[in-house]
Design a protein around this motif. Structure first.
Motif, PDB file in Angstrom:
ATOM      1  N   PHE A 143       0.822  -1.197   0.000  1.00 32.36           N
ATOM      2  CA  PHE A 143       0.000   0.000   0.000  1.00 32.36           C
ATOM      3  C   PHE A 143       0.867   1.262   0.000  1.00 32.36           C
ATOM      4  O   PHE A 143       1.986   1.271   0.513  1.00 32.36           O
ATOM      5  N   VAL A 144       0.318   2.321  -0.575  1.00 32.38           N
ATOM      6  CA  VAL A 144       0.820   3.679  -0.395  1.00 32.38           C
ATOM      7  C   VAL A 144      -0.353   4.493   0.133  1.00 32.38           C
ATOM      8  O   VAL A 144      -1.418   4.551  -0.496  1.00 32.38           O
ATOM      9  N   LEU A 145      -0.197   5.078   1.321  1.00 33.20           N
ATOM     10  CA  LEU A 145      -1.303   5.802   1.946  1.00 33.20           C
ATOM     11  C   LEU A 145      -1.401   7.228   1.418  1.00 33.20           C
ATOM     12  O   LEU A 145      -0.400   7.934   1.319  1.00 33.20           O
ATOM     13  N   VAL A 214      -4.238   3.776  -1.084  1.00 33.22           N
ATOM     14  CA  VAL A 214      -5.273   3.617  -0.068  1.00 33.22           C
ATOM     15  C   VAL A 214      -5.355   4.899   0.747  1.00 33.22           C
ATOM     16  O   VAL A 214      -4.315   5.445   1.143  1.00 33.22           O
ATOM     17  N   GLU A 215      -6.563   5.381   0.983  1.00 29.37           N
ATOM     18  CA  GLU A 215      -6.701   6.561   1.827  1.00 29.37           C
ATOM     19  C   GLU A 215      -6.345   6.213   3.270  1.00 29.37           C
ATOM     20  O   GLU A 215      -6.774   5.182   3.796  1.00 29.37           O
ATOM     21  N   ALA A 236       2.610  -0.035   7.989  1.00 25.73           N
ATOM     22  CA  ALA A 236       3.969  -0.090   7.460  1.00 25.73           C
ATOM     23  C   ALA A 236       4.118   0.659   6.138  1.00 25.73           C
ATOM     24  O   ALA A 236       5.238   0.769   5.621  1.00 25.73           O
ATOM     25  N   ALA A 237       3.037   1.187   5.594  1.00 24.34           N
ATOM     26  CA  ALA A 237       3.051   1.769   4.248  1.00 24.34           C
ATOM     27  C   ALA A 237       3.637   3.179   4.238  1.00 24.34           C
ATOM     28  O   ALA A 237       3.487   3.929   5.214  1.00 24.34           O
ATOM     29  N   PRO A 238       4.318   3.570   3.138  1.00 23.32           N
ATOM     30  CA  PRO A 238       4.739   4.965   2.985  1.00 23.32           C
ATOM     31  C   PRO A 238       3.520   5.869   2.840  1.00 23.32           C
ATOM     32  O   PRO A 238       2.466   5.447   2.359  1.00 23.32           O
ATOM     33  N   VAL A 239       3.678   7.115   3.258  1.00 24.51           N
ATOM     34  CA  VAL A 239       2.560   8.074   3.297  1.00 24.51           C
ATOM     35  C   VAL A 239       2.873   9.267   2.409  1.00 24.51           C
ATOM     36  O   VAL A 239       3.970   9.828   2.469  1.00 24.51           O
ATOM     37  N   PRO A 318       5.101  11.761   6.357  1.00 26.35           N
ATOM     38  CA  PRO A 318       4.972  11.594   4.905  1.00 26.35           C
ATOM     39  C   PRO A 318       6.330  11.553   4.202  1.00 26.35           C
ATOM     40  O   PRO A 318       7.292  12.198   4.627  1.00 26.35           O
ATOM     41  N   ILE A 319       6.378  10.803   3.108  1.00 33.67           N
ATOM     42  CA  ILE A 319       7.587  10.791   2.268  1.00 33.67           C
ATOM     43  C   ILE A 319       7.529  11.921   1.242  1.00 33.67           C
ATOM     44  O   ILE A 319       8.529  12.229   0.606  1.00 33.67           O
TER      45      ILE A 319
END
Length: 337
Positions: A143-145, A214-215, A236-239, A318-319
């Motif tokens: 996922f990427v949030l 994914v939101e 665990a996903a990047p944001v 956030p990235i």
């Protein structure tokens, strides 16, 4: 010949022309296999009546009366929903646990000549698979949030990414809730079990080799809870954080929540559920704004006093920070994730 299936997943459902749930409408509404239609052999009242007779009266009368009801209901389905079904129809039939209700239906369908399959263990077989996939086994997906304060257009961005060919998982659509204080939507929310089944079907349509947008949500979306493995991947996903000017956020919220923000009774009901640190006088001021038609001022004050402070406490890192219109930049991040 009646075929028996010992296990089932979303991919296996594609082998059947129809998925027939013969449980009562109440059981069906709580949860069902994706794409299933409900052809009950006993409705809710009939099931209760037969069950009561079986427990409190005569087991023989319960079986006799139940058999008569089942026969009439199956006849009604044959003359109604199944009247135009072709000779080559390949149905999968299931009940609660693969017992008398499904076997009554498949026996008659087999006599008609349809190549019918019954799910061994019924709905419970499906549910065990759902629980194993969402609560016990790690997910294969990445996922990427998509994060950002209230009103920046996170759901809107998911739609644009989907239109651009990216993979998205819209948790709010599956939960039928916008995930916020005022997030209730017409039709109400699914049960937890039905939400889980919707998630399984949505995940099955996604390629695990490609990232999924994914939101960012809390662990609950309205009344439903994100299953353990979904939540683990999200944690665990990047944001990526979306940003937007305050005036754009207010405009978007007023558009998305138009009817709600003009209904002072509903606003009062929701404001009563705010955290205790929001004073009674503040709630009263907000309600008066709504009653006076000052909806933009109400939304801005609610953002500044409640939503933005709550967002700031989440602690996500956030990235990247992107304006809410930067679809192409977000696509690049997804493709490199």
């Amino acid at each position: 010949m009646i075929r028996t299936l010992a296990d089932i997943d979303v991919a296996a459902l594609a082998a059947f022309d129809a998925i027939i749930d013969v449980r009562s409408p109440g059981e069906f509404a709580e949860d069902h296999l994706p794409g299933a239609i409900n052809l009950p052999v006993l409705d809710d009242a009939e099931r209760a009546e037969v069950g009561t007779e079986y427990v409190q009266g005569s087991k023989f009368r319960a079986r006799r009366n139940g058999a008569a009801l089942v026969a009439r209901n199956i006849a009604r389905h044959l003359e109604g929903a199944l009247a135009d079904a072709p000779a080559g129809l390949k149905p999968l039939v299931y009940c609660w646990r693969g017992g008398q209700r499904s076997h009554a239906m498949v026996t008659i369908m087999d006599q008609v000549g349809w190549p019918v399959t019954v799910l061994d263990g019924g709905y419970q077989t499906w549910r065990r698979g759902v629980v194993r996939r969402l609560y016990d086994e790690p997910l294969d997906h990445r996922f990427v949030l998509i994060d950002g304060p209230t009103g920046v257009g996170k759901t809107e961005m998911l739609g644009r990414l989907a239109e651009a060919g990216e993979q998205v998982l819209d948790l709010e659509a599956l939960a039928n809730h916008r995930g916020s204080l005022f997030g209730a939507m017409p039709g109400g929310q699914p049960s937890q079990k039905l939400f889980d089944s919707r998630l399984i079907a949505a995940l099955a349509a996604l390629d695990p080799a490609r990232p999924v947008a994914v939101e960012a949500e809390s662990s609950r979306v309205g009344t439903v809870t994100l299953p353990k493995q979904i939540w683990a991947v999200m944690q665990a996903a990047p944001v990526v954080e979306l940003t937007a000017p305050m005036e754009d956020r207010i405009s978007r919220i007023l558009q998305d929540y138009d009817g709600f923000s003009r209904n002072s009774d509903l606003v009062a009901e929701v404001l009563a559920r705010l955290p205790r640190h929001i004073s009674k006088s503040q709630r009263a001021d907000w309600l008066e704004m709504v009653r006076q038609g000052q909806t933009a001022a109400f939304v801005q004050s609610l953002i500044e006093a409640h939503y933005d402070p709550a967002y700031g406490r989440q602690g996500r890192r956030p990235i990247a920070h992107l304006p809410s219109y930067a679809v192409d930049a977000l696509k690049q991040i997804l493709q490199s994730a």
